[in-house]
Design a protein around this motif. Sequence first.
Motif, PDB file in Angstrom:
ATOM      1  N   MET A 262       0.700  -1.183   0.039  1.00  0.00           N
ATOM      2  CA  MET A 262       0.058  -0.103  -0.106  1.00  0.00           C
ATOM      3  C   MET A 262       1.021   1.251  -0.002  1.00  0.00           C
ATOM      4  O   MET A 262       1.950   1.492   0.731  1.00  0.00           O
ATOM      5  CB  MET A 262      -0.871   0.043   1.487  1.00  0.00           C
TER       6      MET A 262
ATOM      7  N   TYR B 215      -5.021   7.915  -4.788  1.00  0.00           N
ATOM      8  CA  TYR B 215      -5.618   9.149  -4.142  1.00  0.00           C
ATOM      9  C   TYR B 215      -4.883  10.420  -4.122  1.00  0.00           C
ATOM     10  O   TYR B 215      -3.711  10.197  -4.082  1.00  0.00           O
ATOM     11  CB  TYR B 215      -6.019   8.457  -2.404  1.00  0.00           C
TER      12      TYR B 215
ATOM     13  N   SER C 153      -0.628   5.916   5.865  1.00  0.00           N
ATOM     14  CA  SER C 153      -0.803   4.931   4.639  1.00  0.00           C
ATOM     15  C   SER C 153      -2.177   5.343   4.046  1.00  0.00           C
ATOM     16  O   SER C 153      -2.929   5.958   4.401  1.00  0.00           O
ATOM     17  CB  SER C 153      -0.796   3.522   5.345  1.00  0.00           C
ATOM     18  N   SER C 154      -2.174   4.949   2.806  1.00  0.00           N
ATOM     19  CA  SER C 154      -3.433   5.105   1.914  1.00  0.00           C
ATOM     20  C   SER C 154      -3.971   3.738   2.110  1.00  0.00           C
ATOM     21  O   SER C 154      -3.827   2.802   2.165  1.00  0.00           O
ATOM     22  CB  SER C 154      -3.130   5.480   0.377  1.00  0.00           C
ATOM     23  N   LYS C 155      -5.572   4.144   1.793  1.00  0.00           N
ATOM     24  CA  LYS C 155      -6.523   2.783   1.515  1.00  0.00           C
ATOM     25  C   LYS C 155      -6.220   2.211   0.473  1.00  0.00           C
ATOM     26  O   LYS C 155      -6.673   0.960   0.195  1.00  0.00           O
ATOM     27  CB  LYS C 155      -7.884   3.048   1.750  1.00  0.00           C
TER      28      LYS C 155
ATOM     29  N   ASP D 239      -7.437  11.866   5.685  1.00  0.00           N
ATOM     30  CA  ASP D 239      -7.857  10.702   6.371  1.00  0.00           C
ATOM     31  C   ASP D 239      -7.097  10.010   7.263  1.00  0.00           C
ATOM     32  O   ASP D 239      -7.780   9.375   8.312  1.00  0.00           O
ATOM     33  CB  ASP D 239      -7.782   9.573   5.014  1.00  0.00           C
ATOM     34  N   ASN D 240      -6.060  10.384   7.436  1.00  0.00           N
ATOM     35  CA  ASN D 240      -5.200  10.005   8.614  1.00  0.00           C
ATOM     36  C   ASN D 240      -5.096  11.096   9.817  1.00  0.00           C
ATOM     37  O   ASN D 240      -4.114  11.071  10.637  1.00  0.00           O
ATOM     38  CB  ASN D 240      -3.831   9.624   8.205  1.00  0.00           C
TER      39      ASN D 240
END
Length: 108
Positions: free
Chosen positions: A1, A21, A15-17, A29-30
């Motif tokens: 990821m 993005y 980290s990214s989902k 988001d974090n």
Amino acid sequence: MPKIIIENLYHKEISSKGSDYKVIEIIHDNYVDWMHACGKKGRCTTCMMIVEDGMENLSELTEREAYFQKLGKLKPNQRLTCQARLNKGTLRIRVNERYKLPHMDYGE
């Protein structure tokens, strides 16, 4: 990821989902505050990041970023977090001194 390391936030790793993005979406988001005066629309440069390593993991320069580069408001190692997308790998960035938020505790 894909992941981001913000060096002057004490090397905070987020980290990214998934891939593709926008960098500012991953940051928010974090639960990390990041300046964005125009509401993430690419109309200013307050969300600018300094890319220390991993530029190759970002999307191509957008039209808005090219415009700001032409004006001299973005250097080759700087991108707008509201425009650049993280596609893969690790991105090491720094918050620009000019756009640090007063309520945040920054490292070196």
